[in-house]
Design a protein around this motif. Sequence first.
Motif, PDB file in Angstrom:
ATOM      1  N   SER A   2     -73.581 -35.048  70.593  1.00 48.92           N
ATOM      2  CA  SER A   2     -73.896 -33.672  71.054  1.00 48.92           C
ATOM      3  C   SER A   2     -72.718 -32.569  70.631  1.00 48.92           C
ATOM      4  CB  SER A   2     -73.816 -33.470  72.513  1.00 48.92           C
ATOM      5  OG  SER A   2     -74.875 -34.322  73.004  1.00 48.92           O
ATOM      6  N   GLU A   3     -71.404 -32.867  70.562  1.00 47.71           N
ATOM      7  CA  GLU A   3     -70.408 -32.249  70.172  1.00 47.71           C
ATOM      8  C   GLU A   3     -70.501 -31.946  68.644  1.00 47.71           C
ATOM      9  OE1 GLU A   3     -65.707 -31.940  70.300  1.00 47.71           O
ATOM     10  OE2 GLU A   3     -66.517 -33.949  70.528  1.00 47.71           O
ATOM     11  N   VAL A   4     -70.800 -33.107  67.755  1.00 47.05           N
ATOM     12  CA  VAL A   4     -71.035 -32.767  66.382  1.00 47.05           C
ATOM     13  C   VAL A   4     -72.373 -32.183  65.779  1.00 47.05           C
ATOM     14  CG1 VAL A   4     -71.217 -34.170  64.393  1.00 47.05           C
ATOM     15  CG2 VAL A   4     -69.487 -35.140  66.085  1.00 47.05           C
ATOM     16  N   LYS A   5     -73.356 -32.582  66.417  1.00 44.09           N
ATOM     17  CA  LYS A   5     -74.604 -32.187  65.946  1.00 44.09           C
ATOM     18  C   LYS A   5     -75.089 -30.771  66.633  1.00 44.09           C
ATOM     19  CE  LYS A   5     -75.478 -35.513  63.063  1.00 44.09           C
ATOM     20  NZ  LYS A   5     -75.156 -35.480  61.965  1.00 44.09           N
ATOM     21  N   CYS A  36     -70.777 -50.143  80.024  1.00 43.66           N
ATOM     22  CA  CYS A  36     -71.970 -49.948  79.237  1.00 43.66           C
ATOM     23  C   CYS A  36     -72.367 -48.231  79.579  1.00 43.66           C
ATOM     24  CB  CYS A  36     -73.177 -50.538  79.629  1.00 43.66           C
ATOM     25  SG  CYS A  36     -74.602 -50.151  78.946  1.00 43.66           S
ATOM     26  N   SER A  37     -71.806 -47.759  80.791  1.00 45.21           N
ATOM     27  CA  SER A  37     -72.075 -46.362  81.058  1.00 45.21           C
ATOM     28  C   SER A  37     -71.387 -45.503  80.554  1.00 45.21           C
ATOM     29  CB  SER A  37     -72.205 -46.003  82.524  1.00 45.21           C
ATOM     30  OG  SER A  37     -73.221 -46.948  83.175  1.00 45.21           O
ATOM     31  N   CYS A  38     -70.020 -45.947  80.383  1.00 40.10           N
ATOM     32  CA  CYS A  38     -68.886 -45.204  79.619  1.00 40.10           C
ATOM     33  C   CYS A  38     -69.234 -45.173  78.179  1.00 40.10           C
ATOM     34  CB  CYS A  38     -67.680 -45.917  79.763  1.00 40.10           C
ATOM     35  SG  CYS A  38     -67.014 -45.655  81.570  1.00 40.10           S
ATOM     36  N   GLY A  39     -69.574 -46.439  77.778  1.00 38.47           N
ATOM     37  CA  GLY A  39     -70.035 -46.546  76.278  1.00 38.47           C
ATOM     38  C   GLY A  39     -71.031 -45.287  75.660  1.00 38.47           C
ATOM     39  N   CYS A  40     -72.019 -45.427  76.681  1.00 40.38           N
ATOM     40  CA  CYS A  40     -73.244 -44.497  76.444  1.00 40.38           C
ATOM     41  C   CYS A  40     -72.760 -43.013  76.450  1.00 40.38           C
ATOM     42  CB  CYS A  40     -74.382 -44.838  77.428  1.00 40.38           C
ATOM     43  SG  CYS A  40     -75.267 -46.351  77.184  1.00 40.38           S
ATOM     44  N   LEU A  41     -72.084 -42.692  77.474  1.00 44.34           N
ATOM     45  CA  LEU A  41     -71.459 -41.580  77.767  1.00 44.34           C
ATOM     46  C   LEU A  41     -70.847 -40.792  76.457  1.00 44.34           C
ATOM     47  CD1 LEU A  41     -70.682 -41.271  81.476  1.00 44.34           C
ATOM     48  CD2 LEU A  41     -72.460 -39.937  80.356  1.00 44.34           C
ATOM     49  N   VAL A  42     -69.910 -41.687  75.977  1.00 47.69           N
ATOM     50  CA  VAL A  42     -69.140 -41.342  74.847  1.00 47.69           C
ATOM     51  C   VAL A  42     -70.210 -41.106  73.524  1.00 47.69           C
ATOM     52  CG1 VAL A  42     -67.378 -42.489  73.184  1.00 47.69           C
ATOM     53  CG2 VAL A  42     -66.775 -42.747  75.456  1.00 47.69           C
ATOM     54  N   LEU A  43     -71.196 -41.922  73.238  1.00 53.12           N
ATOM     55  CA  LEU A  43     -71.807 -41.696  72.306  1.00 53.12           C
ATOM     56  C   LEU A  43     -72.656 -40.388  72.430  1.00 53.12           C
ATOM     57  CD1 LEU A  43     -73.293 -45.346  71.986  1.00 53.12           C
ATOM     58  CD2 LEU A  43     -71.592 -44.222  70.525  1.00 53.12           C
ATOM     59  N   ILE A  44     -73.243 -40.171  73.708  1.00 52.24           N
ATOM     60  CA  ILE A  44     -74.005 -38.894  73.999  1.00 52.24           C
ATOM     61  C   ILE A  44     -73.318 -37.794  73.787  1.00 52.24           C
ATOM     62  CG2 ILE A  44     -75.303 -37.765  75.422  1.00 52.24           C
ATOM     63  CD1 ILE A  44     -76.150 -40.450  76.485  1.00 52.24           C
ATOM     64  N   LEU A  45     -71.916 -37.840  74.194  1.00 53.91           N
ATOM     65  CA  LEU A  45     -71.139 -36.564  74.205  1.00 53.91           C
ATOM     66  C   LEU A  45     -70.520 -36.084  72.943  1.00 53.91           C
ATOM     67  CD1 LEU A  45     -69.064 -37.017  77.512  1.00 53.91           C
ATOM     68  CD2 LEU A  45     -70.866 -35.318  77.115  1.00 53.91           C
ATOM     69  N   PHE A  46     -70.179 -37.163  72.181  1.00 58.43           N
ATOM     70  CA  PHE A  46     -69.591 -37.222  70.907  1.00 58.43           C
ATOM     71  C   PHE A  46     -70.741 -36.535  69.773  1.00 58.43           C
ATOM     72  CE2 PHE A  46     -67.757 -38.238  66.777  1.00 58.43           C
ATOM     73  CZ  PHE A  46     -66.780 -37.501  66.818  1.00 58.43           C
ATOM     74  N   PRO A  88     -65.698 -27.255  71.525  1.00 62.38           N
ATOM     75  CA  PRO A  88     -66.148 -27.341  72.699  1.00 62.38           C
ATOM     76  C   PRO A  88     -65.068 -28.431  73.714  1.00 62.38           C
ATOM     77  CG  PRO A  88     -67.463 -28.513  71.631  1.00 62.38           C
ATOM     78  CD  PRO A  88     -66.828 -27.828  70.828  1.00 62.38           C
ATOM     79  N   ALA A  89     -64.007 -27.676  73.980  1.00 61.09           N
ATOM     80  CA  ALA A  89     -62.966 -28.543  74.483  1.00 61.09           C
ATOM     81  C   ALA A  89     -62.966 -29.501  75.647  1.00 61.09           C
ATOM     82  CB  ALA A  89     -61.578 -27.649  74.834  1.00 61.09           C
ATOM     83  N   SER A  90     -63.801 -28.976  76.659  1.00 61.04           N
ATOM     84  CA  SER A  90     -64.082 -29.940  77.786  1.00 61.04           C
ATOM     85  C   SER A  90     -64.945 -31.148  77.337  1.00 61.04           C
ATOM     86  CB  SER A  90     -64.918 -29.062  78.787  1.00 61.04           C
ATOM     87  OG  SER A  90     -66.278 -28.489  78.305  1.00 61.04           O
ATOM     88  N   MET A  91     -65.884 -31.138  76.579  1.00 63.42           N
ATOM     89  CA  MET A  91     -66.490 -32.042  75.971  1.00 63.42           C
ATOM     90  C   MET A  91     -66.048 -32.993  75.225  1.00 63.42           C
ATOM     91  SD  MET A  91     -70.407 -31.847  73.755  1.00 63.42           S
ATOM     92  CE  MET A  91     -71.192 -31.081  75.024  1.00 63.42           C
ATOM     93  N   HIS A  92     -64.848 -32.337  74.310  1.00 58.21           N
ATOM     94  CA  HIS A  92     -64.025 -33.504  73.477  1.00 58.21           C
ATOM     95  C   HIS A  92     -63.145 -34.156  74.357  1.00 58.21           C
ATOM     96  CE1 HIS A  92     -62.453 -34.247  69.610  1.00 58.21           C
ATOM     97  NE2 HIS A  92     -61.411 -34.363  69.947  1.00 58.21           N
ATOM     98  N   VAL A  93     -62.685 -33.396  75.404  1.00 58.00           N
ATOM     99  CA  VAL A  93     -61.498 -34.291  76.256  1.00 58.00           C
ATOM    100  C   VAL A  93     -62.458 -35.285  76.957  1.00 58.00           C
ATOM    101  CG1 VAL A  93     -60.149 -34.079  78.341  1.00 58.00           C
ATOM    102  CG2 VAL A  93     -60.102 -32.512  76.382  1.00 58.00           C
ATOM    103  N   SER A  94     -63.736 -35.052  77.240  1.00 57.94           N
ATOM    104  CA  SER A  94     -64.323 -35.866  78.167  1.00 57.94           C
ATOM    105  C   SER A  94     -64.734 -37.179  77.407  1.00 57.94           C
ATOM    106  CB  SER A  94     -65.931 -35.298  78.801  1.00 57.94           C
ATOM    107  OG  SER A  94     -65.592 -34.071  79.385  1.00 57.94           O
ATOM    108  N   VAL A  95     -64.981 -36.968  76.102  1.00 56.71           N
ATOM    109  CA  VAL A  95     -64.984 -37.972  75.127  1.00 56.71           C
ATOM    110  C   VAL A  95     -63.730 -38.955  75.112  1.00 56.71           C
ATOM    111  CG1 VAL A  95     -65.344 -38.791  72.667  1.00 56.71           C
ATOM    112  CG2 VAL A  95     -66.670 -36.822  73.451  1.00 56.71           C
ATOM    113  N   ILE A  96     -62.781 -38.274  74.998  1.00 57.77           N
ATOM    114  CA  ILE A  96     -61.277 -39.347  75.052  1.00 57.77           C
ATOM    115  C   ILE A  96     -61.378 -39.841  76.156  1.00 57.77           C
ATOM    116  CG2 ILE A  96     -58.849 -38.948  74.914  1.00 57.77           C
ATOM    117  CD1 ILE A  96     -59.110 -36.485  72.821  1.00 57.77           C
TER     118      ILE A  96
END
Length: 232
Positions: A157-160, A145-155, A94-102
Motif C-alpha cells: 500500500s505504501e509503495v503503490k 503468518c498474520s505479521c507477514g501478511c500485515l508487512v506485505l499489505i502495508l508495504f 507516510p511515516a506511520s505506515m513505514h514504521v509499522s512495516v518495520i
Amino acid sequence: MPKLQKKILFCLAGVLSFACALSIAAALGKQLWVKGTILCKTAALLVNATEGELHQFVGEIQYGLFFGQRVKQCGLGGRPTTFSFFPDLLNVIPASMHVSVIIFSTALIVFALVGTGFFMFNAFGNPFETLHGPVGLYLWCFVSCSCGCLVLILFSSEVKMHHLSEKIANYKEGSFVFKTHSEQFQTSYWIILVCTLVHIVNVFLIRVAGFDFPFAKSKDLETSSGANDLMY
C-alpha cells in the motif's frame, strides 16, 4: 503416528521457522525491497522528447526500509545520490505506515524464533497443554503468518497507493518533477512472502503429525458435552 515421525516433523518445522527468522533478519537491512525507474518529466517536456529519446531522461531508484539510492537522469548524465528514511524522509513518506512495516517485520522475526523454540521443545521435551503444546504451535504459526501478511499489505500500500518512489524521487527537488516509470518488488519483499507461506506449511505439518486444529477440537468437545446433557 509414531513418536519418531512426530519428532522428525516438528524438527523440520522448527528448522523452517528458524530459517525464516534468519532470512527476514537479513532482508530487513537490505535495500532490495523495491527497484524501479523514474522519468524526469520536466526535462522531457522541455525538449519535447520522443519515445526513442526518453531513455536519456529515465533514471533508476532502489531502496529498502532504511536507506536507498537513486540515479536522476535529466538529459545531462546521471546524478547518483543516496538517501535514508530516518530522519530525512519522515516528513515526505507516510511515516506511520513505514514504521509499522518495520515493527511487524521485527515481530515476525521474534515470533519465528519463538515458534522454533516451541517446535524443538515439542520434539524433544515433554510439552504440556496451552501455549507449550500443539495449541501453542498453532498459535505461534498463526501470529507469524498474520505479521507477514500485515508487512506485505502495508508495504504494498505504501509503495503503490502512496506513490512512495515518486515521493522519494522528488525529495528536495525544486525545479524538476519526477514520475515513476516502472517499479518492481525485489528479493527482500519476496522473502517475506515465502516466509509467510512457510508458516502456513508449518500449520499443515502440525496437522500431519496428528494434532487436530484447535477450532475442530473445541467443536468436538461441544458436541460431546451436548450429547451428555441430552442423556441426563
